[in-house]
Enzyme design. Structure first.
Site, PDB file in Angstrom:
ATOM      1  N   ARG A   1       0.836  -1.196   0.000  1.00  0.00           N
ATOM      2  CA  ARG A   1       0.000   0.000   0.000  1.00  0.00           C
ATOM      3  C   ARG A   1       0.871   1.246   0.000  1.00  0.00           C
ATOM      4  O   ARG A   1       1.899   1.293   0.701  1.00  0.00           O
ATOM      5  CB  ARG A   1      -0.893   0.021   1.241  1.00  0.00           C
ATOM      6  CG  ARG A   1      -1.983   1.073   1.224  1.00  0.00           C
ATOM      7  CD  ARG A   1      -2.394   1.446   2.635  1.00  0.00           C
ATOM      8  NE  ARG A   1      -1.346   2.208   3.307  1.00  0.00           N
ATOM      9  CZ  ARG A   1      -1.236   2.338   4.622  1.00  0.00           C
ATOM     10  NH1 ARG A   1      -2.065   1.707   5.413  1.00  0.00           N
ATOM     11  NH2 ARG A   1      -0.257   3.072   5.151  1.00  0.00           N
TER      12      ARG A   1
ATOM     13  N   GLU B   1      -7.518   8.488   5.029  1.00  0.00           N
ATOM     14  CA  GLU B   1      -6.663   9.314   5.888  1.00  0.00           C
ATOM     15  C   GLU B   1      -5.807  10.239   5.037  1.00  0.00           C
ATOM     16  O   GLU B   1      -5.487  11.355   5.433  1.00  0.00           O
ATOM     17  CB  GLU B   1      -5.774   8.420   6.761  1.00  0.00           C
ATOM     18  CG  GLU B   1      -4.978   9.196   7.797  1.00  0.00           C
ATOM     19  CD  GLU B   1      -4.153   8.301   8.705  1.00  0.00           C
ATOM     20  OE1 GLU B   1      -4.305   8.406   9.934  1.00  0.00           O
ATOM     21  OE2 GLU B   1      -3.363   7.494   8.177  1.00  0.00           O
TER      22      GLU B   1
ATOM     23  N   ARG C   1      -4.883   6.267  -1.113  1.00  0.00           N
ATOM     24  CA  ARG C   1      -4.314   5.061  -0.528  1.00  0.00           C
ATOM     25  C   ARG C   1      -4.390   4.002  -1.628  1.00  0.00           C
ATOM     26  O   ARG C   1      -5.460   3.487  -1.922  1.00  0.00           O
ATOM     27  CB  ARG C   1      -5.097   4.612   0.707  1.00  0.00           C
ATOM     28  CG  ARG C   1      -4.847   5.476   1.971  1.00  0.00           C
ATOM     29  CD  ARG C   1      -3.475   5.159   2.554  1.00  0.00           C
ATOM     30  NE  ARG C   1      -3.147   5.979   3.711  1.00  0.00           N
ATOM     31  CZ  ARG C   1      -3.355   5.611   4.973  1.00  0.00           C
ATOM     32  NH1 ARG C   1      -3.937   4.451   5.221  1.00  0.00           N
ATOM     33  NH2 ARG C   1      -2.994   6.379   5.960  1.00  0.00           N
TER      34      ARG C   1
ATOM     35  N   THR D   1       3.874   8.425  10.836  1.00  0.00           N
ATOM     36  CA  THR D   1       4.479   7.093  10.692  1.00  0.00           C
ATOM     37  C   THR D   1       4.559   6.654   9.232  1.00  0.00           C
ATOM     38  O   THR D   1       5.229   5.665   8.930  1.00  0.00           O
ATOM     39  CB  THR D   1       3.696   6.036  11.486  1.00  0.00           C
ATOM     40  OG1 THR D   1       2.344   5.996  11.012  1.00  0.00           O
ATOM     41  CG2 THR D   1       3.711   6.357  12.973  1.00  0.00           C
TER      42      THR D   1
ATOM     43  N   ARG E   1       3.596   0.661   2.886  1.00  0.00           N
ATOM     44  CA  ARG E   1       3.344  -0.386   3.862  1.00  0.00           C
ATOM     45  C   ARG E   1       3.300  -1.715   3.125  1.00  0.00           C
ATOM     46  O   ARG E   1       2.475  -1.919   2.233  1.00  0.00           O
ATOM     47  CB  ARG E   1       2.000  -0.175   4.564  1.00  0.00           C
ATOM     48  CG  ARG E   1       1.954   1.035   5.458  1.00  0.00           C
ATOM     49  CD  ARG E   1       2.651   0.797   6.770  1.00  0.00           C
ATOM     50  NE  ARG E   1       2.666   2.023   7.577  1.00  0.00           N
ATOM     51  CZ  ARG E   1       3.265   2.160   8.729  1.00  0.00           C
ATOM     52  NH1 ARG E   1       3.918   1.129   9.236  1.00  0.00           N
ATOM     53  NH2 ARG E   1       3.245   3.291   9.377  1.00  0.00           N
TER      54      ARG E   1
ATOM     55  N   ARG F   1      -0.603  -7.080  13.427  1.00  0.00           N
ATOM     56  CA  ARG F   1      -1.963  -6.582  13.618  1.00  0.00           C
ATOM     57  C   ARG F   1      -2.976  -7.668  13.268  1.00  0.00           C
ATOM     58  O   ARG F   1      -2.618  -8.748  12.824  1.00  0.00           O
ATOM     59  CB  ARG F   1      -2.207  -5.350  12.726  1.00  0.00           C
ATOM     60  CG  ARG F   1      -1.337  -4.140  13.066  1.00  0.00           C
ATOM     61  CD  ARG F   1      -1.773  -2.923  12.271  1.00  0.00           C
ATOM     62  NE  ARG F   1      -1.118  -1.714  12.724  1.00  0.00           N
ATOM     63  CZ  ARG F   1      -0.132  -1.103  12.068  1.00  0.00           C
ATOM     64  NH1 ARG F   1       0.316  -1.623  10.943  1.00  0.00           N
ATOM     65  NH2 ARG F   1       0.396   0.010  12.530  1.00  0.00           N
TER      66      ARG F   1
END
Length: 333
Positions: free
Chosen positions: A14, A99, A103, A147, A154, A185
Site C-alpha cells: 500500500r 486518511e 491510498r 508514521t 506499507r 496486527r
C-alpha cells in the site's frame, strides 16, 4: 525451507499519497474534498478499467462487502466525499480521501511482495504524471500520519499462525518483530483483532529506508516466522495434547458439515481448526486457500449480496450453514 503455501494467505503493498496544494482529508472543506474525488477518479480512470464506488452513494451493505473483501479500509465505510476505485480482478484498489488523498494498494495471493510492489509502483508512477504529490526532500512523501512519512509504503503479509498461537509463543514473536521495525496486527489492520489464528505482519518504519529495503526486510522476517510456525506445527503432532488437537480438528469439520445454523464467529473458529487439521495431515485438503475464500464469502454483507436481499441474522446463519456444508464436502477428499 518452510511450507509458505499453508502459512501465507496474501500479500499487500500500500502507498500513501497526497496532492500538493491541498490540506489533508481531515482538514478539507466539502468543496475541496469533492474536487479531489473528481480529480483522482477522472485521472485514474484513464489508466485502467476501474469501477468507481462513491462512498456516500453506495449502500451500507455494499460498502461493508468491500470492507469484508479487504478492498477498502473500515475507515472509508460511510465516509462522505470519498471514493474507491477497484480494477476488474480486484487486485488493485485506490481509496480517495481516506486518511490521505490516495491510498493505493495491490493484493496478491501467497507471498509475493515483489509482484505486488511492481504492480503498485507502475500505477503510482502513472498517477504521479497526472497530479503532483506532496513531497519534501528530507521527509519524503508527506502524509497525514507521521508514521507514513518517507516512502509512504506499507508492505504487509497475512499469515495463518495456529501453532505459534496455541503454543503461546505469539507475545514473544510480536516483541521480536517490533525490535526489527515491524508490527503485528489483526486481519483488518491497525486496531483490529486477530481472527482464526490470522495475523498481519507489516513494516512500521517508512522514513530513512528505501522501498527496496522495506520489501526485503518484510520478506525475510515473514519467511522466518513461517519456519517457526512449521516447527511448532511439528511439535503439535507429538505434544501431550496431540490427540486433543486431532480430535478438535475433526469435530470442527463435523460441525461445519452437519449444523443447521452457523454464526460468523463460529465459522471463523471452526474453519481455522479445519485448516489446522489439513496442515497437520488429519484432513485431506488439496488447497487450504479455499477455506480462506469461504470465510470471506460467508461474511454477513457478502451473504446478503449473494442472496439478492437483506437477510435477517437467523436467515444468514441458516444460509451460511447450508453453503458451508456443501462447500466443504466438495473440497475435502
Amino acid at each position: 525451507m518452510a511450507n509458505l503455501t499453508n502459512t501465507v494467505i496474501s500479500t499487500r503493498v500500500r502507498l500513501a499519497r497526497n496532492i500538493e496544494g491541498y490540506a489533508f482529508p481531515s482538514h478539507l472543506g466539502e468543496r475541496q474534498a469533492k474536487e479531489i474525488v473528481r480529480l483522482v477518479t477522472s485521472g485514474v480512470a484513464r489508466l485502467d478499467e476501474f469501477k468507481i464506488y462513491y462512498m456516500d452513494k453506495v449502500s451500507e451493505a455494499e460498502a461493508l462487502s468491500l470492507k469484508e473483501n479487504h478492498l477498502i479500509s473500515p475507515n472509508l465505510v460511510g465516509k462522505r466525499n470519498s471514493a474507491a476505485l477497484i480494477n476488474g480482478d480486484e487486485s488493485v484498489s485506490i481509496m480517495v480521501n481516506e486518511e490521505d488523498h490516495l491510498r493505493e494498494q495491490c493484493i496478491v495471493k501467497g507471498l509475493d511482495l515483489k509482484l505486488a510492489y511492481g504492480a503498485m509502483s507502475r500505477i503510482d508512477n502513472s498517477i504521479s504524471k497526472l497530479m503532483k504529490f506532496a513531497y519534501d526532500e528530507q521527509l519524503g512523501f508527506l502524509t497525514a500520519c507521521p508514521t507514513n512519512l518517507g516512502t509512504g509504503l506499507r508492505a504487509s503479509v497475512m499469515l495463518f499462525l495456529p501453532a505459534i498461537t496455541i503454543n503461546r509463543m505469539m507475545p514473544r514473536v510480536v516483541k521480536s518483530i517490533s525490535h526489527l521495525g515491524l508490527t503485528v496486527r489483526g486481519i483488518y489492520g491497525e486496531g483490529s483483532q486477530a481472527e482464526g489464528y490470522t495475523y498481519q505482519i507489516s513494516n512500521e518504519v517508512t522514513l530513512g529506508v528505501s522501498e527496496g529495503e522495506i520489501i526485503a526486510r518484510v520478506n525475510d522476517i515473514v519467511k522466518k516466522v513461517c519456519a517457526l510456525e512449521e516447527a511448532e506445527r511439528n511439535e503439535l503432532k507429538t505434544c501431550s495434547s496431540a490427540l486433543d488437537i486431532h480430535d478438535e480438528t475433526l469435530r470442527s469439520y463435523g460441525i461445519l458439515t452437519n449444523c443447521a445454523k452457523l454464526s460468523t464467529s463460529e465459522l471463523i473458529a471452526y474453519s481455522a481448526n479445519v485448516k489446522l487439521g489439513a496442515c497437520l495431515g488429519y484432513i485431506k485438503l488439496a488447497d487450504i486457500s479455499q477455506i480462506d475464500e469461504l470465510v470471506v464469502k460467508m461474511r454477513p454483507s457478502n451473504i446478503n449480496n449473494a442472496s439478492g436481499r437483506e437477510l435477517t441474522p437467523l436467515e444468514r446463519d441458516v444460509y451460511r450453514a447450508q453453503y458451508t456444508a456443501k462447500f466443504l464436502k466438495k473440497i475435502v477428499e
